[in-house]
Structure formats: C-alpha cells, structure tokens
Scaffold this active site. Sequence first.
Site, PDB file in Angstrom:
ATOM      1  N   ASN A   1       0.960  -1.165   0.050  1.00  0.00           N
ATOM      2  CA  ASN A   1      -0.169   0.007  -0.018  1.00  0.00           C
ATOM      3  C   ASN A   1       0.882   1.260   0.014  1.00  0.00           C
ATOM      4  O   ASN A   1       0.393   2.434  -0.522  1.00  0.00           O
ATOM      5  CB  ASN A   1      -0.824   0.236   1.167  1.00  0.00           C
ATOM      6  CG  ASN A   1      -1.632  -0.998   1.400  1.00  0.00           C
ATOM      7  OD1 ASN A   1      -2.324  -1.412   2.552  1.00  0.00           O
ATOM      8  ND2 ASN A   1      -2.210  -1.674   0.298  1.00  0.00           N
TER       9      ASN A   1
ATOM     10  N   LYS B   1      -6.558   0.351   8.432  1.00  0.00           N
ATOM     11  CA  LYS B   1      -6.304   1.632   7.621  1.00  0.00           C
ATOM     12  C   LYS B   1      -7.265   2.701   8.176  1.00  0.00           C
ATOM     13  O   LYS B   1      -6.618   3.768   8.326  1.00  0.00           O
ATOM     14  CB  LYS B   1      -6.683   1.102   6.169  1.00  0.00           C
ATOM     15  CG  LYS B   1      -5.901   0.553   5.423  1.00  0.00           C
ATOM     16  CD  LYS B   1      -6.322   0.348   3.902  1.00  0.00           C
ATOM     17  CE  LYS B   1      -5.318  -0.328   3.001  1.00  0.00           C
ATOM     18  NZ  LYS B   1      -5.716  -0.246   1.654  1.00  0.00           N
TER      19      LYS B   1
ATOM     20  N   ASP C   1     -12.560  -0.363  -4.605  1.00  0.00           N
ATOM     21  CA  ASP C   1     -12.014  -0.759  -5.991  1.00  0.00           C
ATOM     22  C   ASP C   1     -12.904  -2.163  -6.337  1.00  0.00           C
ATOM     23  O   ASP C   1     -12.176  -2.816  -6.915  1.00  0.00           O
ATOM     24  CB  ASP C   1     -10.761  -1.351  -5.683  1.00  0.00           C
ATOM     25  CG  ASP C   1     -10.528  -2.085  -4.409  1.00  0.00           C
ATOM     26  OD1 ASP C   1     -11.625  -2.529  -4.069  1.00  0.00           O
ATOM     27  OD2 ASP C   1      -9.650  -2.611  -4.144  1.00  0.00           O
TER      28      ASP C   1
ATOM     29  N   CYS D   1     -27.186   3.899 -14.998  1.00  0.00           N
ATOM     30  CA  CYS D   1     -27.520   4.615 -16.328  1.00  0.00           C
ATOM     31  C   CYS D   1     -26.253   4.734 -17.118  1.00  0.00           C
ATOM     32  O   CYS D   1     -26.146   4.480 -18.411  1.00  0.00           O
ATOM     33  CB  CYS D   1     -28.221   5.904 -16.064  1.00  0.00           C
ATOM     34  SG  CYS D   1     -29.693   5.827 -15.141  1.00  0.00           S
TER      35      CYS D   1
ATOM     36  N   CYS E   1     -10.243  -6.887 -11.268  1.00  0.00           N
ATOM     37  CA  CYS E   1      -9.570  -5.745 -10.687  1.00  0.00           C
ATOM     38  C   CYS E   1      -8.306  -6.038 -10.015  1.00  0.00           C
ATOM     39  O   CYS E   1      -7.324  -5.338  -9.808  1.00  0.00           O
ATOM     40  CB  CYS E   1     -10.396  -4.876  -9.698  1.00  0.00           C
ATOM     41  SG  CYS E   1     -12.047  -4.185 -10.594  1.00  0.00           S
TER      42      CYS E   1
END
Length: 355
Positions: free
Chosen positions: A174, A190, A234, A280, A293
Amino acid sequence: MTWQCDVQQAWAWSQDASNVLIDVRSIEDRISTGMPKGAIFKHWSDLREDLDSLITAHQKILVICAVGQESLDFCHQLNNPALEGKLYSVEAGFDGWFMEDLPVTHCDATEERQRYDRQMRLKGFGQAGQDKLSASHVLIVGVGGLGVPSLQYLAAAGVGEITIIDDDVVSLSNLPRQVIFESDQIGKPKVTAAKSWVEKQNPGVKVNAINQRLSQLNAPLLLETVDLILDCSDNFQTRLTINQNCMKLSKPWIFAAITDFEFQLSFFDATDIQAPCFCCLFPEVDARQDRQCDTLGVLGTTPGVAGILQANESLKYLLSLTEPLKGKLLIQNLLTHQSKVIKYRARTDCPHHRN
C-alpha cells in the site's frame, strides 16, 4: 478620477465613525506587523461581496493593502464613477502607514482564520464558505489509493466531519500509493491509521473510523446522516451498493475508478430525480467483474490525481461553487495527458433509476 488618499488623510478620515478603514492584507502580514488602529479586516472576496452594503452604511471606504498597489488595482477594476468620493485606496499601503508612525494595534487571529486564510480569500468563499465546510459531513468509502488523497485534502480544507469505512489493514504494497501510512503501521486497520493522521494534521476535523466493509446492512444508516459520499472503493459490488442506497435516500456521490494510467470520474446527484445514476452510465456492470480488478497494476500517482479530483468535486459541491460533473464522465490518461468528457443521460430502461 481620483481613487487614492495618503496615509495621513486615511488616518484622519478613519477617526470619523461614518467612514471605515479596511485592511485586506494576508493573515501572516497582519499578525507580524499589526493592523492600522481602527481598521477592520476583510478578505478580497468578502470585500467584493459586501461592497454595496458598505457603501450604503458608510460615507467613505478606505482600503489598505501592503504597499498600495493591490487596493488601487481593485478600485481601477471596478471603474465605477458612482464610487468616486466614496472608495479610496490608501497610497503606499501599510508600509506608508508604518513609516509615518501612525497608530497600530495587535492582530488577534483565531486558529481557524490562520489555517484557512488562503482559501477564504477566494471569490465566492470567504467566511461563509468556511462555515459551510465546517458544517458538512462526508463519507469516504475505502481508504486506499483514492481514499487517502481525498481524505487528506478534505480534512485540510476543514470539512467538519468525515466518516471513513474500510475493513482492510495497512500492507507493505500500500505504501507507494497510500502515502499517509508508515511502515510501522503495517498490519493495523487502515481506518485507525488514517484517523490518527487526520487528528495530527487538523485536530478541528471530527473523524469517525469504521473498520467494516460497506454492505447492504450498514449502508442505509451510514448514508442517512451524511451530505456527500465518495466512492473510493475498488470493486463494483460496493459501487452498486452505494448507488442503490443513494437512490433510496436521495444522496449525492462521487465515483472514481482506475485502469492502468487512466482514471474515470463522475458525480451522481440522486437529489435530482432527472439525473442519471451509476447504472445508467454502466448498464452492463456486474459484481463478478471484481475479480479482474485484483490482477491490475497501478502507479501511485494515478489514484493520487483521481483522489484529489474527487476532493475537488466534493468542495465544489459543498460550497456550491459551480456545476459538478453531473451527467458527465471525465476520462483522463496520465501517460499521454489526453482527456475527454463524455455526456450521458438517465436511461428509461434502468431498473435502478427512479422514473
């Protein structure tokens, strides 16, 4: 057209209660040198907004800056013949006042005035803007590459209350992106480390640290009490959860996502029934795509820039400075410096959108 008066004349006129002497210098200057006796302080932004009421309330308005140039420029920019004989720039400014040994008083500035002085000088900001930020409550979902810079700049700007939610712990990987964390915090939650950082940097900001993952169980209660939500997650599952609950509760939120050297940014305004929602814009999104991801690489500067822009959009919205990225998707590539804004509308076939 005469816009100037010398310091001796300014001192004489300022002794009459029907006139007002306004010091527009920076907080640092006023603290280090003091202020002309009897002067009041106004930021340039406040002076512009208050000028009409000042003219109504006073015979003469005397503006004093550091050396007399900024105040003279201000008068020339107005270029209003109706102000002749009413508005004056004090020639030679405070330097001239000091050299003439005219009375000076000590400047007592609050910590808030000193901390936020530069942003309060902006047009449309002033004390009223700072009060708005102080009364605002923002929820940041995810304290990672996006969440850290967003948190840094919102806390630095003086957003009064910030809630952060994340169930992850600090890891060595990180540190290149999430720059408020340190090596000795590896393994710690965190949100705990982030809360500690904010409390050191700006003790006036209240931070609520929630060591959980946002879910359909906790989202309604968390979103209900805030003014704005930042999606700094994420994964698509979290974004879908945010979108669904923001639509139900009529809450605005800001989305950002990273792919390689490129980021996307948009503002979803669920307070406006006609505004498009996340689904949308991304009708084919599926939470199963989240697995993709995990395999992507990222350079720290990419989420850093995107997170700062999320904070910027937040401040624009909270201060009502200008229209946010509602119905617009910003796409920017930091490798090529190419960017574009795509407009989109609410979909009549969107199952999540209130028609």
